[in-house]
Design a protein around this motif. Structure first.
Motif, short mmCIF file in Angstrom:
data_model
loop_
_atom_site.label_atom_id
_atom_site.label_comp_id
_atom_site.label_asym_id
_atom_site.label_seq_id
_atom_site.Cartn_x
_atom_site.Cartn_y
_atom_site.Cartn_z
N THR A 170 0.90 -1.22 0.02
CA THR A 170 -0.14 -0.14 -0.06
C THR A 170 0.90 1.34 0.00
O THR A 170 0.53 2.29 -0.73
N GLY A 171 1.75 1.33 0.81
CA GLY A 171 2.65 2.31 1.01
C GLY A 171 3.67 2.88 -0.38
O GLY A 171 3.52 3.77 -0.78
N THR A 172 3.98 1.61 -0.96
CA THR A 172 4.72 1.80 -2.33
C THR A 172 3.86 2.10 -3.33
O THR A 172 4.12 2.97 -4.21
N ALA A 173 2.57 1.62 -3.23
CA ALA A 173 1.72 2.06 -4.54
C ALA A 173 1.40 3.60 -4.34
O ALA A 173 1.28 4.26 -5.19
N MET A 174 1.24 4.03 -3.16
CA MET A 174 1.05 5.45 -2.83
C MET A 174 2.11 6.14 -3.39
O MET A 174 1.87 7.37 -4.07
N ALA A 175 3.40 5.88 -3.01
CA ALA A 175 4.52 6.65 -3.45
C ALA A 175 4.66 6.72 -5.11
O ALA A 175 4.95 7.68 -5.64
N LEU A 176 4.32 5.53 -5.63
CA LEU A 176 4.27 5.46 -7.06
C LEU A 176 3.23 6.30 -7.90
O LEU A 176 3.28 7.01 -8.82
N LEU A 177 1.92 6.40 -7.12
CA LEU A 177 0.81 7.16 -7.66
C LEU A 177 1.27 8.51 -7.51
O LEU A 177 0.77 9.51 -8.22
N ALA A 178 2.03 9.11 -6.59
CA ALA A 178 2.40 10.23 -6.24
C ALA A 178 3.17 10.61 -7.48
O ALA A 178 3.20 11.82 -7.92
#
Length: 311
Positions: A170-178
């Motif tokens: 989840t955290g990695t996906a948020m960073a990539l989405l950012a």
């Protein structure tokens, strides 16, 4: 970090003439790289004492204050026109409010080093999106190869052969989405705000003001007022806003005005290196071989996607 993707030459921020300042652009380039590289460490420290939305709101508030002071000194006025402000509101969400919040939330569960490397994927996302959204950006073999190499680097960083073991998805996906949000925002700016005639300082000041307003409305809905105010995280937020957002944007656009967007965009390749070094040296974050190796592959791919076709 607030605008890692450097604006195109036909964006509203490119209406300023090329000029030289007393401080050599290479020194300002180095300062900008350090500021944005350390921003991920500051986010991590800020979230240790405050909620992610509070970190983002504080960052935008202090960043806006710096730009407001610069506008006052230069006697700049905010842009006019309801349509312009409407487009700026969308740009503020895509380039500031959304990615800043996503990075803050992501660093609750992932190291600042990983967040910094994810940020370096912005040129890759930008290349992929421009092939679809911008007809003048024609694909070349070199740029398509860079896209593939870059995303291979992302998989290396994530340790795909281990099944992403030990990685917070989840955290990695948020960073990539950012990181994806930045090129989407710049494509929107390029299509809607190019050639408005307003100065880069005026447009950027208005954009940050709108982003601050957006977070001022959202933050109370998802957070409560802190019962105490930890000093170190608060200082990190102040530095993140005043330096990592306000001063950094002034430096970035000054460099763009002097040496052009192509050279200025090279700052993207220094940010993950500095973010990784800061996270390991200061925060004591662990580092496996796949992280730096994958980061190098990501940066190599990103560099290829930015290569200009030969005439």
């Amino acid at each position: 970090m607030s605008a890692v993707t450097t604006p195109r030459t036909d964006s509203p921020t490119a209406t300023i003439p090329r000029r030289r300042t007393a401080l050599d652009w290479r020194i300002r380039f180095g300062v900008l790289s350090l500021i944005w590289g350390f921003s991920f460490l500051l986010i991590k420290v800020g979230t240790e004492g405050y909620a992610p939305f509070q970190v983002t709101f504080g960052r935008l508030l202090f960043g806006t204050a710096v730009l407001a002071a610069a506008m006052a000194v230069k006697r700049e006025r905010l842009p006019r026109g309801a349509r312009t402000w409407g487009h700026l509101a969308v740009a503020a969400f895509l380039l500031n409010a959304l990615p800043f919040s996503l990075f803050a939330y992501s660093e609750l569960t992932i190291p600042s080093t990983l967040a910094g490397i994810c940020n370096a994927t912005s040129p890759l996302w930008g290349m992929a999106l421009s092939l679809v959204a911008l007809s003048e950006d024609r694909p070349t073999r070199r740029r398509v190869a860079g896209l593939g190499i870059g995303f291979l680097g992302v998989l290396t960083v994530l340790g795909v052969w281990q099944g992403f073991h030990g990685l917070d998805a989840t955290g990695t996906a948020m960073a990539l989405l950012a990181s994806l949000s930045y090129p989407i925002g710049w494509i929107y700016v390029r299509r809607t705000l190019a050639g408005t005639g307003h100065s880069h300082l005026s447009m950027t000041g208005a954009q940050l003001l709108l982003a601050t307003t957006q977070l001022a409305l959202v933050t109370p809905l998802f957070t409560t007022l802190p019962s105490h105010f930890p000093v170190v995280p608060l200082l990190a937020i102040v530095a993140l806003g005043a330096l990592g957002t306000g001063l950094a944007m002034l430096l970035q656009y000054g460099i763009v005005a002097e040496v052009g967007p192509t050279t200025a965009q090279m700052v993207t390749y220094f940010i993950p290196v500095i973010a990784t070094a800061a996270g390991v040296a200061i925060l004591g974050e662990s580092l496996t071989w796949s992280t730096p190796v994958g980061a190098v592959i990501v940066l190599a791919g990103a560099a290829l996607t930015q290569a200009k076709p030969r005439r």
